[in-house]
Design a protein around this motif. Structure first.
Motif, PDB file in Angstrom:
ATOM      1  N   ALA A   7       0.831  -1.203   0.000  1.00  0.00           N
ATOM      2  CA  ALA A   7       0.000   0.000   0.000  1.00  0.00           C
ATOM      3  C   ALA A   7       0.865   1.251   0.000  1.00  0.00           C
ATOM      4  CB  ALA A   7      -0.925   0.006   1.218  1.00  0.00           C
ATOM      5  N   ALA A   8       1.935   1.217   0.794  1.00  0.00           N
ATOM      6  CA  ALA A   8       2.839   2.361   0.855  1.00  0.00           C
ATOM      7  C   ALA A   8       3.516   2.595  -0.492  1.00  0.00           C
ATOM      8  CB  ALA A   8       3.885   2.150   1.946  1.00  0.00           C
ATOM      9  N   ALA A   9       3.873   1.491  -1.156  1.00  0.00           N
ATOM     10  CA  ALA A   9       4.512   1.600  -2.453  1.00  0.00           C
ATOM     11  C   ALA A   9       3.568   2.189  -3.491  1.00  0.00           C
ATOM     12  CB  ALA A   9       4.999   0.221  -2.909  1.00  0.00           C
ATOM     13  N   VAL A  10       2.308   1.720  -3.445  1.00  0.00           N
ATOM     14  CA  VAL A  10       1.302   2.251  -4.376  1.00  0.00           C
ATOM     15  C   VAL A  10       1.101   3.736  -4.140  1.00  0.00           C
ATOM     16  CG1 VAL A  10      -1.138   2.214  -4.989  1.00  0.00           C
ATOM     17  CG2 VAL A  10       0.106   0.066  -4.713  1.00  0.00           C
ATOM     18  N   LEU A  11       1.003   4.124  -2.852  1.00  0.00           N
ATOM     19  CA  LEU A  11       0.803   5.529  -2.508  1.00  0.00           C
ATOM     20  C   LEU A  11       1.973   6.373  -2.977  1.00  0.00           C
ATOM     21  CD1 LEU A  11      -0.803   7.736  -1.094  1.00  0.00           C
ATOM     22  CD2 LEU A  11       0.354   7.138   1.045  1.00  0.00           C
ATOM     23  N   ALA A  12       3.174   5.879  -2.772  1.00  0.00           N
ATOM     24  CA  ALA A  12       4.367   6.613  -3.189  1.00  0.00           C
ATOM     25  C   ALA A  12       4.409   6.763  -4.695  1.00  0.00           C
ATOM     26  CB  ALA A  12       5.625   5.890  -2.690  1.00  0.00           C
ATOM     27  N   THR A  13       4.063   5.685  -5.408  1.00  0.00           N
ATOM     28  CA  THR A  13       4.056   5.726  -6.873  1.00  0.00           C
ATOM     29  C   THR A  13       3.016   6.709  -7.383  1.00  0.00           C
ATOM     30  OG1 THR A  13       4.754   3.418  -6.989  1.00  0.00           O
ATOM     31  CG2 THR A  13       3.779   4.359  -8.970  1.00  0.00           C
ATOM     32  N   THR A  14       1.823   6.648  -6.756  1.00  0.00           N
ATOM     33  CA  THR A  14       0.741   7.558  -7.154  1.00  0.00           C
ATOM     34  C   THR A  14       1.143   9.002  -6.929  1.00  0.00           C
ATOM     35  OG1 THR A  14      -0.906   5.908  -6.581  1.00  0.00           O
ATOM     36  CG2 THR A  14      -1.670   8.179  -6.766  1.00  0.00           C
ATOM     37  N   THR A  15       1.796   9.250  -5.795  1.00  0.00           N
ATOM     38  CA  THR A  15       2.234  10.609  -5.473  1.00  0.00           C
ATOM     39  C   THR A  15       3.267  11.092  -6.473  1.00  0.00           C
ATOM     40  OG1 THR A  15       1.845  10.226  -3.126  1.00  0.00           O
ATOM     41  CG2 THR A  15       3.287  12.072  -3.702  1.00  0.00           C
ATOM     42  N   LEU A  16       4.196  10.226  -6.825  1.00  0.00           N
ATOM     43  CA  LEU A  16       5.236  10.593  -7.788  1.00  0.00           C
ATOM     44  C   LEU A  16       4.640  10.890  -9.158  1.00  0.00           C
ATOM     45  CD1 LEU A  16       8.052   8.023  -6.890  1.00  0.00           C
ATOM     46  CD2 LEU A  16       8.145  10.515  -6.618  1.00  0.00           C
ATOM     47  N   VAL A  17       3.680  10.031  -9.571  1.00  0.00           N
ATOM     48  CA  VAL A  17       3.028  10.238 -10.866  1.00  0.00           C
ATOM     49  C   VAL A  17       2.264  11.544 -10.867  1.00  0.00           C
ATOM     50  CG1 VAL A  17       1.238   9.388 -12.424  1.00  0.00           C
ATOM     51  CG2 VAL A  17       2.895   7.789 -11.439  1.00  0.00           C
ATOM     52  N   SER A  18       1.517  11.776  -9.766  1.00  0.00           N
ATOM     53  CA  SER A  18       0.727  13.001  -9.660  1.00  0.00           C
ATOM     54  C   SER A  18       1.624  14.224  -9.710  1.00  0.00           C
ATOM     55  CB  SER A  18      -0.080  12.984  -8.360  1.00  0.00           C
ATOM     56  OG  SER A  18      -0.788  14.195  -8.195  1.00  0.00           O
ATOM     57  N   THR A  19       2.753  14.147  -8.952  1.00  0.00           N
ATOM     58  CA  THR A  19       3.686  15.276  -8.924  1.00  0.00           C
ATOM     59  C   THR A  19       4.297  15.504 -10.293  1.00  0.00           C
ATOM     60  OG1 THR A  19       4.189  14.818  -6.616  1.00  0.00           O
ATOM     61  CG2 THR A  19       5.752  16.188  -7.820  1.00  0.00           C
ATOM     62  N   ALA A  20       4.635  14.394 -10.955  1.00  0.00           N
ATOM     63  CA  ALA A  20       5.230  14.518 -12.291  1.00  0.00           C
ATOM     64  C   ALA A  20       4.243  15.129 -13.263  1.00  0.00           C
ATOM     65  CB  ALA A  20       5.675  13.135 -12.782  1.00  0.00           C
ATOM     66  N   GLN A  21       2.980  14.690 -13.164  1.00  0.00           N
ATOM     67  CA  GLN A  21       1.961  15.229 -14.057  1.00  0.00           C
ATOM     68  C   GLN A  21       1.774  16.718 -13.833  1.00  0.00           C
ATOM     69  OE1 GLN A  21      -1.354  12.682 -13.117  1.00  0.00           O
ATOM     70  NE2 GLN A  21      -0.914  11.264 -14.782  1.00  0.00           N
ATOM     71  N   ALA A  22       1.752  17.122 -12.555  1.00  0.00           N
ATOM     72  CA  ALA A  22       1.584  18.543 -12.248  1.00  0.00           C
ATOM     73  C   ALA A  22       2.783  19.342 -12.731  1.00  0.00           C
ATOM     74  CB  ALA A  22       1.381  18.723 -10.748  1.00  0.00           C
ATOM     75  N   ALA A  23       3.993  18.748 -12.574  1.00  0.00           N
ATOM     76  CA  ALA A  23       5.206  19.441 -12.998  1.00  0.00           C
ATOM     77  C   ALA A  23       5.227  19.636 -14.508  1.00  0.00           C
ATOM     78  CB  ALA A  23       6.431  18.658 -12.547  1.00  0.00           C
ATOM     79  N   ASP A  24       4.642  18.690 -15.231  1.00  0.00           N
ATOM     80  CA  ASP A  24       4.626  18.761 -16.692  1.00  0.00           C
ATOM     81  C   ASP A  24       3.444  19.570 -17.227  1.00  0.00           C
ATOM     82  OD1 ASP A  24       6.879  17.182 -16.773  1.00  0.00           O
ATOM     83  OD2 ASP A  24       5.767  15.319 -17.000  1.00  0.00           O
ATOM     84  N   TYR A  25       2.527  19.933 -16.363  1.00  0.00           N
ATOM     85  CA  TYR A  25       1.333  20.677 -16.799  1.00  0.00           C
ATOM     86  C   TYR A  25       1.729  22.026 -17.356  1.00  0.00           C
ATOM     87  CZ  TYR A  25      -2.915  23.487 -16.483  1.00  0.00           C
ATOM     88  OH  TYR A  25      -3.959  24.328 -16.781  1.00  0.00           O
ATOM     89  N   PRO A  26       1.110  22.437 -18.481  1.00  0.00           N
ATOM     90  CA  PRO A  26       0.166  21.659 -19.298  1.00  0.00           C
ATOM     91  C   PRO A  26       0.883  20.889 -20.398  1.00  0.00           C
ATOM     92  CG  PRO A  26       0.205  23.931 -20.039  1.00  0.00           C
ATOM     93  CD  PRO A  26       1.163  23.852 -18.888  1.00  0.00           C
ATOM     94  N   GLU A  27       0.328  19.732 -20.714  1.00  0.00           N
ATOM     95  CA  GLU A  27       0.899  18.891 -21.759  1.00  0.00           C
ATOM     96  C   GLU A  27       0.045  18.878 -23.018  1.00  0.00           C
ATOM     97  OE1 GLU A  27       3.220  15.298 -19.885  1.00  0.00           O
ATOM     98  OE2 GLU A  27       1.199  15.356 -19.006  1.00  0.00           O
ATOM     99  N   LYS A  28      -1.066  19.601 -22.986  1.00  0.00           N
ATOM    100  CA  LYS A  28      -1.944  19.689 -24.145  1.00  0.00           C
ATOM    101  C   LYS A  28      -2.683  21.020 -24.094  1.00  0.00           C
ATOM    102  CE  LYS A  28      -5.689  17.222 -21.749  1.00  0.00           C
ATOM    103  NZ  LYS A  28      -6.604  16.053 -21.787  1.00  0.00           N
TER     104      LYS A  28
END
Length: 329
Positions: A12-33
């Motif tokens: 669960a911790a790994a999933v949460l960490a992965t989700t957080t990293l993905v979310s952060t990466a997505q926000a950092a790359d915003y906007p992508e379209k």
């Protein structure tokens, strides 16, 4: 059993960490379209001009992604507003808000969108309203206009989009300040859109009006209209000799002002909010944005005030007037 629980917790911790990293990466790359900017009123009006000016300027700071303006009209701006609130809060659908987004729910208890159903990104501009008469009119001041209204027994006329639209409240607030009945002292003649309202005054179909500066300034500058008063925090640079409602001592009218703002669906991620705050801070000092604001008779106020507090105060202002004038029982 303990080992299984430990393994599950680790997973669960790994999933949460992965989700957080993905979310952060997505926000950092915003906007992508491309970003859709919904303007809830028709093309060519004050909101449309503001939206297109923002789109043209903001794209310099959106990773070269375009900001595409889409007009979704109807129901006093609520159709477009509701559409935006129903979209995914990912930063790819935004609303070019106007005073109507605070005014409509302040007046109509069945409004499809509440004043606070958004993420508030920033107030963009003040768009002064101007009280004006035809240049051929013998009225030169606000006092002369009010004297004519008082003696006319309701026969004077003014153009507005409707009694509970911002350009209806501009006049009604002034009448109330002058101890006149805001609903009967002068007769409202309805027209749709700034150009139609201006044409009504130019054609002599009404005695006066008080609408957005962007719709009147070309005619004032051409000498076809006479400005009597400005609904704005301070005098307009283009009309330095025309007093504000506040200067003249009109309490309610002195609080009325047009404005544009940028809203998003509720619960927009904080990183995307931060990105737009950064974009708007760049827009605030962009010469193109400032020049376009000046050309349409507006004053840039990007970053000058807390957007949520400002919109709340506007809602309370119009809700108070709606009750005072009898629109809400």
């Amino acid at each position: 059993m303990f080992r299984q629980l430990k393994k599950a917790a680790t997973f669960a911790a790994a999933v949460l960490a992965t989700t957080t990293l993905v979310s952060t990466a997505q926000a950092a790359d915003y906007p992508e379209k491309a970003i859709t900017l919904v303007v809830p009123y028709g093309a060519g009006g004050a909101s449309d001009l503001a939206g297109r000016a923002l789109a043209e300027t903001a794209r310099n700071y959106t990773n070269e992604q375009p900001v595409v303006v889409v007009n979704k009209t109807g129901n006093g701006g609520m159709n477009g507003a509701r559409y935006v609130t129903e979209q995914k809060p990912d930063g790819y659908t935004l609303l070019l808000s106007r005073v109507g987004m605070a005014l409509y729910p302040a007046v109509y208890t069945d409004s499809p969108v509440a004043w606070d159903d958004y993420t508030f990104l920033g107030i963009l501009e003040s768009t002064p309203m101007i009280l004006a008469v035809n240049a051929n009119s013998d009225i030169k001041t606000v006092d002369e206009l009010l004297a004519k209204i008082k003696s006319s027994n309701g026969a004077t006329t003014y153009a507005a989009s409707g009694p509970t639209a911002i350009d209806g409240f501009t006049v009604q607030a002034l009448l109330a300040d002058a101890d006149l009945d805001p609903l009967s002292a002068s007769t409202l003649v309805p027209y749709k859109g700034g150009s139609a309202l201006a044409a009504a005054l130019l054609g002599g179909h009404v005695d006066f009006l008080a609408i957005a500066a962007g719709s009147l300034m070309p005619h004032i500058e051409a000498g076809k209209m006479r400005a009597l008063m400005v609904y704005a925090p301070k005098r307009m640079d283009a009309l330095p000799d025309v007093p504000t409602a506040k200067e003249l001592g009109y309490n309610l009218a002195g609080q009325v002002d047009g404005w544009s703002a940028l809203f998003a669906p509720k619960d927009l991620p904080e990183d995307v909010v931060a990105k737009w705050k950064d974009i708007l801070s760049n827009v605030a000092t962009n010469d193109q944005w400032l020049d376009l604001a000046k050309k349409r008779g507006s004053v840039s106020v990007v970053g000058d005030q807390d957007p949520a507090a400002f919109v709340k105060s506007q809602y309370e202002l119009y809700n108070g007037m709606a009750k005072k004038f009898g629109y809400i029982q």
